[in-house]
Design an enzyme around this catalytic site. Sequence first.
Site, mmCIF file in Angstrom:
data_model
loop_
_atom_site.group_PDB
_atom_site.id
_atom_site.type_symbol
_atom_site.label_atom_id
_atom_site.label_comp_id
_atom_site.label_asym_id
_atom_site.label_seq_id
_atom_site.Cartn_x
_atom_site.Cartn_y
_atom_site.Cartn_z
ATOM 1 N N VAL A 196 41.593 40.938 38.046
ATOM 2 C CA VAL A 196 42.371 42.176 37.977
ATOM 3 C C VAL A 196 42.902 42.373 36.563
ATOM 4 C CG1 VAL A 196 44.502 43.321 38.720
ATOM 5 C CG2 VAL A 196 42.979 42.318 40.417
ATOM 6 N N VAL A 209 38.797 39.752 44.366
ATOM 7 C CA VAL A 209 39.459 40.207 43.151
ATOM 8 C C VAL A 209 40.898 39.714 43.182
ATOM 9 C CG1 VAL A 209 40.067 42.228 41.770
ATOM 10 C CG2 VAL A 209 37.929 42.193 43.045
ATOM 11 N N HIS A 210 41.129 38.605 42.490
ATOM 12 C CA HIS A 210 42.461 38.014 42.409
ATOM 13 C C HIS A 210 43.043 38.284 41.029
ATOM 14 C CE1 HIS A 210 40.620 34.666 40.200
ATOM 15 N NE2 HIS A 210 39.639 34.778 41.083
ATOM 16 N N ALA A 211 44.116 37.603 40.664
ATOM 17 C CA ALA A 211 44.879 37.911 39.452
ATOM 18 C C ALA A 211 44.049 37.934 38.169
ATOM 19 C CB ALA A 211 46.039 36.938 39.303
#
Length: 87
Positions: A19, A14-16
């Site tokens: 998110v 779960v990266h930018a």
Amino acid sequence: MPTRRVIVSAHNGVHARPVAELVRLAQSHGAPVTLRTSDDTTVDLRSVLAVMDLGIESGDAVVLETAASDTSDALLDELVEVLAPKE
């Protein structure tokens, strides 16, 4: 309360980008939405920084929870799709 347990399978965890999508969906819901990790850390899914600080990776298990409403099940399903997309 409606809940969903999901094993994260999103590429690179779960990266930018995921998110931002999770937060956007949570903010569109009328009630708070929480995300709980396997070590029982619970955050408000409407906070970008709180979710980013968790460092969720592919293979991690999380639990999503919100108050019951007409839209809660649909919302949780959308959130699950972000965390574990069907390919």
